[in-house]
Motif scaffolding. Sequence first.
Motif, PDB file in Angstrom:
ATOM      1  N   GLY A  84     -75.461-105.869-123.208  1.00 37.24           N
ATOM      2  CA  GLY A  84     -76.774-106.330-123.635  1.00 37.24           C
ATOM      3  C   GLY A  84     -77.140-105.744-124.984  1.00 37.24           C
ATOM      4  N   ALA A  85     -78.116-106.355-125.632  1.00 37.30           N
ATOM      5  CA  ALA A  85     -78.443-106.014-127.017  1.00 37.30           C
ATOM      6  C   ALA A  85     -79.124-104.661-127.161  1.00 37.30           C
ATOM      7  N   TYR A 108     -77.219-113.203-136.339  1.00 37.22           N
ATOM      8  CA  TYR A 108     -76.764-113.794-135.079  1.00 37.22           C
ATOM      9  C   TYR A 108     -77.529-113.284-133.847  1.00 37.22           C
ATOM     10  N   GLY A 109     -77.633-111.947-133.732  1.00 33.72           N
ATOM     11  CA  GLY A 109     -78.244-111.351-132.541  1.00 33.72           C
ATOM     12  C   GLY A 109     -79.665-111.844-132.275  1.00 33.72           C
ATOM     13  N   VAL A 112     -79.697-115.598-131.082  1.00 34.14           N
ATOM     14  CA  VAL A 112     -79.262-115.935-129.721  1.00 34.14           C
ATOM     15  C   VAL A 112     -80.130-115.269-128.654  1.00 34.14           C
ATOM     16  N   GLN A 113     -80.780-114.160-129.042  1.00 34.15           N
ATOM     17  CA  GLN A 113     -81.700-113.549-128.067  1.00 34.15           C
ATOM     18  C   GLN A 113     -83.062-114.234-128.055  1.00 34.15           C
ATOM     19  N   ARG A 114     -83.195-115.242-128.915  1.00 37.05           N
ATOM     20  CA  ARG A 114     -84.460-115.985-129.002  1.00 37.05           C
ATOM     21  C   ARG A 114     -85.618-115.101-129.464  1.00 37.05           C
ATOM     22  N   ARG A 157     -75.572-105.491-138.534  1.00 40.79           N
ATOM     23  CA  ARG A 157     -75.628-106.514-137.490  1.00 40.79           C
ATOM     24  C   ARG A 157     -76.055-105.904-136.157  1.00 40.79           C
ATOM     25  N   ALA A 158     -75.675-104.627-135.942  1.00 40.86           N
ATOM     26  CA  ALA A 158     -76.115-103.943-134.730  1.00 40.86           C
ATOM     27  C   ALA A 158     -77.587-103.549-134.848  1.00 40.86           C
ATOM     28  N   ASN A 161     -81.019-105.607-134.302  1.00 37.47           N
ATOM     29  CA  ASN A 161     -81.492-105.886-132.950  1.00 37.47           C
ATOM     30  C   ASN A 161     -82.339-104.764-132.361  1.00 37.47           C
TER      31      ASN A 161
ATOM     32  N   SER B 170     -71.084-110.851-126.670  1.00 36.01           N
ATOM     33  CA  SER B 170     -71.848-110.569-125.455  1.00 36.01           C
ATOM     34  C   SER B 170     -72.782-109.385-125.656  1.00 36.01           C
ATOM     35  N   CYS B 171     -72.362-108.366-126.413  1.00 34.32           N
ATOM     36  CA  CYS B 171     -73.311-107.257-126.562  1.00 34.32           C
ATOM     37  C   CYS B 171     -74.397-107.566-127.580  1.00 34.32           C
ATOM     38  N   LEU B 172     -74.245-108.629-128.347  1.00 34.72           N
ATOM     39  CA  LEU B 172     -75.353-109.044-129.217  1.00 34.72           C
ATOM     40  C   LEU B 172     -76.348-109.946-128.480  1.00 34.72           C
ATOM     41  N   GLY B 173     -76.103-110.156-127.198  1.00 34.63           N
ATOM     42  CA  GLY B 173     -77.082-110.876-126.393  1.00 34.63           C
ATOM     43  C   GLY B 173     -76.814-112.363-126.219  1.00 34.63           C
ATOM     44  N   SER B 174     -75.550-112.783-126.353  1.00 31.97           N
ATOM     45  CA  SER B 174     -75.233-114.209-126.223  1.00 31.97           C
ATOM     46  C   SER B 174     -75.234-114.657-124.766  1.00 31.97           C
ATOM     47  N   ARG B 175     -75.703-115.868-124.553  1.00 30.27           N
ATOM     48  CA  ARG B 175     -75.489-116.501-123.259  1.00 30.27           C
ATOM     49  C   ARG B 175     -74.163-117.262-123.352  1.00 30.27           C
ATOM     50  N   ASP B 178     -73.916-119.812-125.999  1.00 31.38           N
ATOM     51  CA  ASP B 178     -73.804-119.301-127.366  1.00 31.38           C
ATOM     52  C   ASP B 178     -72.372-118.885-127.671  1.00 31.38           C
ATOM     53  N   ASN B 182     -70.281-120.385-130.701  1.00 34.27           N
ATOM     54  CA  ASN B 182     -70.158-119.459-131.822  1.00 34.27           C
ATOM     55  C   ASN B 182     -68.847-118.682-131.847  1.00 34.27           C
TER      56      ASN B 182
END
Lengths: 274, 273
Positions: A84-85, A108-109, A112-114, A157-158, A161, B170-175, B178, B182
């Motif tokens: 998880g982010a 990106y993060g 996709v996390q909206r 990029r990390a 988030n 996945s750790c950036l929060g993708s479903r 995504d 991507n």
Amino acid sequence: MSAGGALSIRQVTKVYDPEGVHVVAVDNCSLEVASGEFLVVVGPSGCGKTTLLNVIAGFEELSEGEIRLDEGPLALPGKQVGPGAERIVVFQNGALFPWKTVLENIAYGPVVQRRMAKNEAQRSARELLRQVGLEGIEESYPAELSSGVQRRVEILRALINEPRVVLLDEPFRGLDAVAKSVMHQFLLDMFERTRCTMYFITHDLDEAIFLADRVVVMTTRPARVKLELSIDLPRPRDHRVLGTERFLKLKQAALEAVHEEALKAFQAGERELA
Amino acid sequence: MGLHMKRWTVNPETWGAVVSILGFVLLWYILTAVLKLPRFDKLPNPVAVFSAWLSPHPQFGLSIFTRGYYLDILYSVGRVLAAFVLATVLGVGLGLLMGWSRVFFDYSFPLVETLRPIPPIAWIPLAVLVLPTAELGVIFITFIAAFFATVLNTLLGVRSIDEVYFRAASCLGSRPRDVFWNVVVPGALPAIFTGLQVAMGIAWISLVAGEMIAGQRGLGYLIYEDYSNLQFVNIVIGMATLGLLGYGSSALVRMLGRRLMAWEGRRRGGAMA
């Protein structure tokens, strides 16, 4: 950006192939990482430190024990919160998406996390790049950048988030000495700015002591904590700290512990060969 | 002439193409018109072929000035295009699903592997029997071979994506969705385009087989008709036309691939910051 989370690793054991070969990668390992602490984990190659990181990240399940982040359970045997982010990994050989530009990678993060719309995310990605003096590479693809710049982009990029902990798995391995020292300064800057909890793996002792609030030396496989060293060098730090007596003393202490473990690992290797 | 004379520079690629093709024609000329080796003397020589091909009043009724020639080209190109688009859409779709879902793979791979080795020509009788028109039959067998090449390469493309990109996503929060759009799709793209080039080649091969047996018009039909009429010059014109169309269509696929994969091209370009 938000303050970092506290990571609690309690008596964690990780066994691969319990019925077959039965390799114990991590053995009854306990470790507390305070909120906003920069923890560096040192140990011989293949000692199980990456395995532990993968369990924290949610890529692998643990066999026994538990891991909590700010008291919320992350991992219990058979019950694993997936990646998880709030726990973002910066990978050893880099994992920027080669098919996305720098801007798309960083944005990106949040997309996709909206959490942000695409153009909002790209705007704050642009702003981040500007803050660290990397403007001008927004539309480049990762392969067009030097590996030092790639690593910095991956760290951004990390951080965009606002993770509670960043898990860095030997992120500067393979960089030359100059690039490495640039990276160290960059990472420390980012750390001062965000106070995000850092969990950093390396086997470079200079790197470890220069960056850390605390260095943990792991035993050779299975991984357990062998030595904890509190690094009381004042922050902000720069390269001059590397020559100080205090630094050398800390390095000496760490070196002895690491050397002992490396020797054990070596002898274990000899036994396997015999 | 009002044109500027450009300095005579040719890039090595063009030079290579010219030398290899002219060299081949020269060899053909020597064998058939100069040495006239036994049996080779029965083959039409390049002079006869090119003069017929470019003649406004061709002796055997086929040249760049005859309407029938373009009609045959049009039919063949149309069939290949229909089959190729169908093979791309269905093949890439199926390949991505197979690479993406373990369960889907387990259920579909054995079937794909069983159907794949059946030569397209073997499908002709059933295709003619089931499909309402011979036209659809030809398109079907052109499609079938191209389809399997596309599926297999797409599947391999997905499988070749480094695990680290899935982990990063996945750790950036993708479903899962995504990750699919991507990581899976762009990661498989280089292999997909390799597959599409192979598929394009196979499509032309199967097309000619289909047209020979079940076709009305088209270059395969032309060659087969002229075989019955012993018009060997026309056969060679048909063959050369197929070669050029095949070359051109593969080049188009390559070009499209380079367009879609800018990151690959620039990597090869080697610009370093």
